[in-house]
Scaffold this motif. Structure first.
Motif, mmCIF file in Angstrom:
data_model
loop_
_atom_site.group_PDB
_atom_site.id
_atom_site.type_symbol
_atom_site.label_atom_id
_atom_site.label_comp_id
_atom_site.label_asym_id
_atom_site.label_seq_id
_atom_site.Cartn_x
_atom_site.Cartn_y
_atom_site.Cartn_z
ATOM 1 N N SER A 135 -2.723 15.330 1.632
ATOM 2 C CA SER A 135 -2.987 16.051 2.883
ATOM 3 C C SER A 135 -1.811 16.961 3.263
ATOM 4 N N LYS A 136 -0.844 17.088 2.318
ATOM 5 C CA LYS A 136 0.312 17.977 2.476
ATOM 6 C C LYS A 136 1.217 17.605 3.659
ATOM 7 N N ASP A 137 1.210 16.337 4.027
ATOM 8 C CA ASP A 137 2.122 15.875 5.077
ATOM 9 C C ASP A 137 3.407 15.368 4.408
ATOM 10 N N VAL A 138 4.164 16.325 3.894
ATOM 11 C CA VAL A 138 5.378 16.001 3.131
ATOM 12 C C VAL A 138 6.426 15.350 4.028
ATOM 13 N N VAL A 139 6.499 15.794 5.270
ATOM 14 C CA VAL A 139 7.496 15.254 6.204
ATOM 15 C C VAL A 139 7.289 13.754 6.402
ATOM 16 N N ALA A 140 6.035 13.354 6.632
ATOM 17 C CA ALA A 140 5.736 11.928 6.835
ATOM 18 C C ALA A 140 5.998 11.135 5.558
ATOM 19 N N ALA A 141 5.658 11.709 4.407
ATOM 20 C CA ALA A 141 5.870 11.012 3.127
ATOM 21 C C ALA A 141 7.360 10.779 2.883
ATOM 22 N N LYS A 142 8.174 11.787 3.139
ATOM 23 C CA LYS A 142 9.618 11.646 2.927
ATOM 24 C C LYS A 142 10.225 10.654 3.910
ATOM 25 N N HIS A 143 9.732 10.685 5.144
ATOM 26 C CA HIS A 143 10.238 9.743 6.160
ATOM 27 C C HIS A 143 9.911 8.300 5.760
ATOM 28 N N TYR A 144 8.707 8.086 5.234
ATOM 29 C CA TYR A 144 8.291 6.746 4.800
ATOM 30 C C TYR A 144 9.191 6.264 3.661
ATOM 31 N N TRP A 145 9.417 7.147 2.674
ATOM 32 C CA TRP A 145 10.285 6.796 1.539
ATOM 33 C C TRP A 145 11.669 6.413 2.053
ATOM 34 N N LYS A 146 12.227 7.247 2.931
ATOM 35 C CA LYS A 146 13.578 6.997 3.440
ATOM 36 C C LYS A 146 13.639 5.669 4.179
ATOM 37 N N SER A 147 12.622 5.354 4.956
ATOM 38 C CA SER A 147 12.583 4.089 5.702
ATOM 39 C C SER A 147 12.526 2.896 4.747
ATOM 40 N N LEU A 148 11.717 3.026 3.689
ATOM 41 C CA LEU A 148 11.637 1.951 2.693
ATOM 42 C C LEU A 148 12.976 1.784 1.981
ATOM 43 N N GLN A 149 13.615 2.911 1.679
ATOM 44 C CA GLN A 149 14.906 2.872 0.981
ATOM 45 C C GLN A 149 15.959 2.163 1.831
ATOM 46 N N GLU A 150 15.944 2.450 3.127
ATOM 47 C CA GLU A 150 16.921 1.817 4.021
ATOM 48 C C GLU A 150 16.679 0.310 4.137
ATOM 49 N N LYS A 151 15.410 -0.089 4.085
ATOM 50 C CA LYS A 151 15.064 -1.506 4.258
ATOM 51 C C LYS A 151 15.211 -2.307 2.959
ATOM 52 N N TYR A 152 14.822 -1.701 1.835
ATOM 53 C CA TYR A 152 14.763 -2.464 0.577
ATOM 54 C C TYR A 152 15.726 -1.955 -0.506
ATOM 55 N N GLY A 153 16.461 -0.870 -0.202
ATOM 56 C CA GLY A 153 17.278 -0.207 -1.223
ATOM 57 C C GLY A 153 18.327 -1.070 -1.893
ATOM 58 N N LYS A 154 18.785 -2.115 -1.230
ATOM 59 C CA LYS A 154 19.829 -2.973 -1.821
ATOM 60 C C LYS A 154 19.253 -4.086 -2.700
ATOM 61 N N GLU A 155 17.932 -4.201 -2.738
ATOM 62 C CA GLU A 155 17.305 -5.234 -3.576
ATOM 63 C C GLU A 155 17.208 -4.748 -5.027
ATOM 64 N N LEU A 186 0.807 -1.222 0.000
ATOM 65 C CA LEU A 186 0.000 0.000 0.000
ATOM 66 C C LEU A 186 0.848 1.284 0.000
ATOM 67 N N ALA A 187 2.152 1.157 -0.262
ATOM 68 C CA ALA A 187 3.026 2.345 -0.188
ATOM 69 C C ALA A 187 2.609 3.422 -1.184
ATOM 70 N N GLU A 188 2.311 3.022 -2.433
ATOM 71 C CA GLU A 188 1.943 4.027 -3.439
ATOM 72 C C GLU A 188 0.693 4.799 -3.017
ATOM 73 N N GLU A 189 -0.338 4.063 -2.583
ATOM 74 C CA GLU A 189 -1.565 4.717 -2.133
ATOM 75 C C GLU A 189 -1.297 5.588 -0.905
ATOM 76 N N SER A 190 -0.401 5.117 -0.039
ATOM 77 C CA SER A 190 -0.071 5.886 1.168
ATOM 78 C C SER A 190 0.610 7.206 0.808
ATOM 79 N N PHE A 191 1.513 7.162 -0.174
ATOM 80 C CA PHE A 191 2.164 8.403 -0.603
ATOM 81 C C PHE A 191 1.135 9.389 -1.160
ATOM 82 N N HIS A 192 0.210 8.884 -1.950
ATOM 83 C CA HIS A 192 -0.850 9.758 -2.470
ATOM 84 C C HIS A 192 -1.611 10.412 -1.315
ATOM 85 N N LEU A 193 -1.998 9.593 -0.343
ATOM 86 C CA LEU A 193 -2.808 10.119 0.764
ATOM 87 C C LEU A 193 -2.023 11.149 1.580
ATOM 88 N N LEU A 194 -0.756 10.854 1.856
ATOM 89 C CA LEU A 194 0.064 11.782 2.644
ATOM 90 C C LEU A 194 0.297 13.088 1.897
#
Length: 203
Positions: free
Chosen positions: A159-179, A148-156
């Protein structure tokens, strides 16, 4: 015989228990509606059932109209578990609940009833904390999970919650970025951020 024990438990124990808590039964699905969310339980019989062993899973789901709109899908009033936006087996929410329940000739039905109803009660308490589509976003971003990450980014970003959207992206990148598949997700996420005019430094 064992199948009848399962049917009786659904009819005599599960249905009254969930009905008292606002859930309506349709087949082996139970739904409870609020203004923006539909909570559900699905009792899924195992394909490997036999005369001497009836196994079943308890699937939990939350459907959010807000996500359905983001996905440009028709709004549903009685979604199947697979159509829900939050999805989990009962054992993922309740530590004491098994991933799969099993009824055999030796099963103490009082024990299985107690475990099952106690587990359903705990999930309902969990549902009480999930009050909006944003609650689902917060759940998956805390993982962080790709689901649901794509839909979550749209929702965030809507609602102009850019900080939360960027934090989510960064967390995903740290977890899955090497795949190897990460570049596919990154391109999708970039397109979503671009749509809302938000730049994200991927480094």
């Amino acid at each position: 015989m064992l199948q009848q024990l399962f049917n009786d438990m659904i009819k005599q124990d599960v249905k009254p228990f969930l009905s008292k808590r606002g859930f309506a039964k349709k087949s082996l699905n139970f739904h409870k509606r609020t203004e923006s969310l539909i909570y559900m339980f699905n009792f899924q019989k195992s394909a490997g059932n036999a005369a001497d062993n009836v196994m079943f899973y308890v699937n939990c789901g939350i459907y959010a109209a807000e996500f359905a709109q983001i996905q440009s899908r028709e709004l549903l009033t009685a979604p199947q578990e697979a159509e829900c936006h939050f999805r989990a087996r009962i054992g993922e929410i309740v530590e004491s609940a098994p991933d799969r329940f099993s009824i055999t000739p030796d099963t103490n039905m009082d024990d299985i009833r107690e475990t099952l109803l106690s587990g359903l009660e705990e999930v309902i308490h969990f549902y009480d904390t999930m009050t909006s589509a944003r609650s689902i976003v917060d759940y998956y971003s805390s993982g962080p999970y790709l689901h649901l990450a794509e839909e979550s980014f749209h929702l965030l970003l809507q609602s102009k919650d850019v900080v939360a959207a960027k934090h989510y992206w960064k967390s995903l990148q740290e977890k899955y970025g090497k795949e190897k598949r990460w570049s596919i997700f990154e391109n999708k996420y970039s397109a979503i951020f671009n749509k809302y005019g938000v730049e994200f430094d991927e480094r």
